[in-house]
Design an enzyme around this catalytic site. Structure first.
Site, mmCIF file in Angstrom:
data_model
loop_
_atom_site.group_PDB
_atom_site.id
_atom_site.type_symbol
_atom_site.label_atom_id
_atom_site.label_comp_id
_atom_site.label_asym_id
_atom_site.label_seq_id
_atom_site.Cartn_x
_atom_site.Cartn_y
_atom_site.Cartn_z
ATOM 1 N N CYS A 188 -4.763 2.496 -3.696
ATOM 2 C CA CYS A 188 -3.542 3.024 -3.056
ATOM 3 C C CYS A 188 -2.391 2.039 -3.196
ATOM 4 O O CYS A 188 -1.607 1.836 -2.259
ATOM 5 C CB CYS A 188 -3.782 3.370 -1.586
ATOM 6 S SG CYS A 188 -5.060 4.573 -1.340
ATOM 7 N N LYS B 116 -10.710 -0.399 10.436
ATOM 8 C CA LYS B 116 -10.869 -1.599 9.610
ATOM 9 C C LYS B 116 -11.252 -2.813 10.453
ATOM 10 O O LYS B 116 -11.307 -3.940 9.967
ATOM 11 C CB LYS B 116 -9.573 -1.889 8.838
ATOM 12 C CG LYS B 116 -9.237 -0.824 7.789
ATOM 13 C CD LYS B 116 -8.022 -1.229 6.999
ATOM 14 C CE LYS B 116 -7.398 -0.087 6.238
ATOM 15 N NZ LYS B 116 -8.177 0.379 5.088
ATOM 16 N N ASP C 120 2.967 -4.256 8.074
ATOM 17 C CA ASP C 120 1.752 -3.473 7.862
ATOM 18 C C ASP C 120 0.579 -4.434 8.048
ATOM 19 O O ASP C 120 0.267 -5.230 7.157
ATOM 20 C CB ASP C 120 1.791 -2.881 6.450
ATOM 21 C CG ASP C 120 0.462 -2.252 6.047
ATOM 22 O OD1 ASP C 120 -0.514 -2.356 6.818
ATOM 23 O OD2 ASP C 120 0.408 -1.664 4.947
ATOM 24 N N GLN D 293 -4.672 -5.053 7.018
ATOM 25 C CA GLN D 293 -5.683 -5.996 6.508
ATOM 26 C C GLN D 293 -5.612 -7.347 7.208
ATOM 27 O O GLN D 293 -6.323 -8.289 6.808
ATOM 28 C CB GLN D 293 -5.502 -6.192 4.986
ATOM 29 C CG GLN D 293 -5.611 -4.931 4.165
ATOM 30 C CD GLN D 293 -7.020 -4.327 4.153
ATOM 31 O OE1 GLN D 293 -7.997 -4.936 4.606
ATOM 32 N NE2 GLN D 293 -7.134 -3.113 3.637
ATOM 33 N N HIS E 167 0.865 -1.187 0.000
ATOM 34 C CA HIS E 167 0.000 0.000 0.000
ATOM 35 C C HIS E 167 0.902 1.238 0.000
ATOM 36 O O HIS E 167 2.007 1.190 0.538
ATOM 37 C CB HIS E 167 -0.852 -0.056 1.267
ATOM 38 C CG HIS E 167 -1.892 1.000 1.374
ATOM 39 N ND1 HIS E 167 -1.624 2.270 1.835
ATOM 40 C CD2 HIS E 167 -3.219 0.982 1.097
ATOM 41 C CE1 HIS E 167 -2.738 2.979 1.838
ATOM 42 N NE2 HIS E 167 -3.727 2.223 1.397
#
Ligand code: C6P
Length: 411
Positions: free
Chosen positions: A365, A225, A199, A202, A122
């Site tokens: 993104c 999220k 990261d 998700q 991302h």
């Protein structure tokens, strides 16, 4: 077992019509909806407890501080960090990664050093490293993706070298829907004396995450999220790094003692948290964690796998539809990017919206990934535990209707 039909009732926003059709919300990778319990926590906080934290001795200030710091402890337990000193509240994944790049990066990176990321990152896990590389005359190196849509681990072994100081990789891709082997990458990084940044934007909402088992040095994620509000996120960092790192922001709340020409900082984690924090957001993130913990992250993960096993073959069977990332359902998370031959993804998403189905279209993104895949944009459906097989059917039906519309002009 997840009972999505039952759980949906706790998400008031899902109970509405869009363009005269019952809403099917499949944009969960962008942001998830919030259950009553989280909304109620926000309302209760502002109705009953609103006060600034860490400063006052009055009852409301103590209540607010207790709830806010209680939420930090919930985060610690949720991601299995050793201490709350390792849990920093931020605005979200983007801020978390910027903090690592600025603070750790400026401290440890030197000219000629290498920062290893991948083509599936991302922008929030690319640009902070680009900026760091520019400031330090360091080099940004990209790990390839295999034909099948996975991170190329052979390439990772070639690219993580003695020059590498930072490896920063998405735990789960927001486009390809793959889970990356971050524990293995952390091992490779550590063998070369580099740190592992993950990261987790998700991943944390969808599967159990144990930062100690992964041996991540830093782990970033966003509250919005995972059923929490926007504007609150987390940066986990190993204490040994956070202790030697300088804060990125300076001001109230983070100081120990201020003199005319210099100052000293509070202990961890507060030394990084300058200014009045997002108190309501932090407390509501705690409520979201309570909510997800009752459901069970392993249950959520298993339920989403069942949904993917149901919908992926139906999508793959649509003539002219390309699914990006792995083609086997067992290897694909609930993030499914796809294109319809001859149609722009924005037209596809607009047509699906006319059927009440919300998906995202664009570059997500992740422009370097789309350049790598040689597509300008994709449509993307992303599922969460409150989605049902009926939602999946509605998506598939709406795609057929979209094809029909663009071929013959009727829906
Ligand atoms: N991806 C998407 O639709 P923030 O905006 O800071 O909460 O999260 C940034 C981010 C970082 N990493 C990954 C893997 C992400 O997916 C995201 C956010 C959203 O895919 C919005 S662009």
């Amino acid at each position: 077992m997840i009972d999505a039909q039952k759980l949906r009732k706790e998400f008031p926003i899902l109970n509405q019509k869009v363009n005269d059709e019952p809403l099917v919300y499949l944009d969960n990778a962008a942001t998830t909806q919030k259950p009553e319990a989280v909304l109620q926590t926000l309302t209760d906080y502002y109705h009953q407890d609103n006060a600034n934290v860490h400063r006052g001795v009055h009852t409301l200030a103590e209540r607010a501080t207790h709830a806010y710091e209680g939420a930090r402890e919930k985060v610690r337990q949720f991601i299995h960090a050793k201490e709350t000193a390792e849990v920093l509240f931020t605005r979200g994944t983007t801020t978390s990664l910027n903090w690592v790049a600025q603070s750790f990066g400026d401290f440890f990176i030197q000219e000629g050093d290498e920062i290893v990321i991948s083509y599936m990152e991302h922008h929030s896990n690319i640009i902070p490293w680009q900026q760091l590389a520019k400031r330090k005359n360091a080099k940004l190196v990209y790990i390839d993706i295999t034909q099948a849509g996975f991170l190329d681990m052979e390439d990772a072994k070639r690219k993580i070298t003695d020059k590498t100081k930072i490896v920063s990789i998405a735990h789960v891709s927001n486009v390809l829907g793959v889970i990356n082997p971050v524990a293995e990458l952390a091992q490779l990084a550590h063998q070369k004396g580099a740190v592992m940044v993950v990261d987790g934007a998700q991943a944390v909402p969808h599967m159990p995450v144990d930062v100690q088992a992964l041996d991540a040095d830093f782990y970033a994620f966003s509250g919005h999220k995972m059923c929490g509000p926007t504007g609150i996120g987390v940066l986990f960092g190993k204490k040994k790094w956070l202790e030697v790192m300088e804060p990125v922001e300076f001001g109230g709340e983070m100081i120990d003692f201020v003199r005319l020409q210099d100052s000293t900082w509070k202990e961890l984690p507060w030394k990084f948290e300058a200014g009045t924090p997002n108190i309501a957001g932090g407390i509501a993130l705690g409520a979201a964690i309570d909510y997800l913990s009752v459901l069970g992250l392993d249950q959520i993960h298993a339920y989403e796998a069942e949904l993917v096993a149901y919908v992926l073959p139906k999508l793959q069977a649509i003539e002219g539809l390309t699914v990006f990332g792995p083609q086997e359902a067992a290897k694909h998370t609930g993030v499914i990017a796809f294109n319809l031959e001859g149609l722009h993804p924005h037209d596809v998403a607009t047509a699906l919206d006319m059927e009440g189905v919300a998906v995202r279209a664009g570059h997500h993104c992740a422009q370097p990934l789309l350049q790598y895949l040689k597509v300008p944009a994709t449509a993307r459906a992303s599922f969460y535990f409150y989605n049902t097989k009926e939602d999946a059917d509605r998506l598939v039906e709406a795609i057929y209707a979209t094809k029909e519309f663009f071929q013959h002009g009727t829906l």
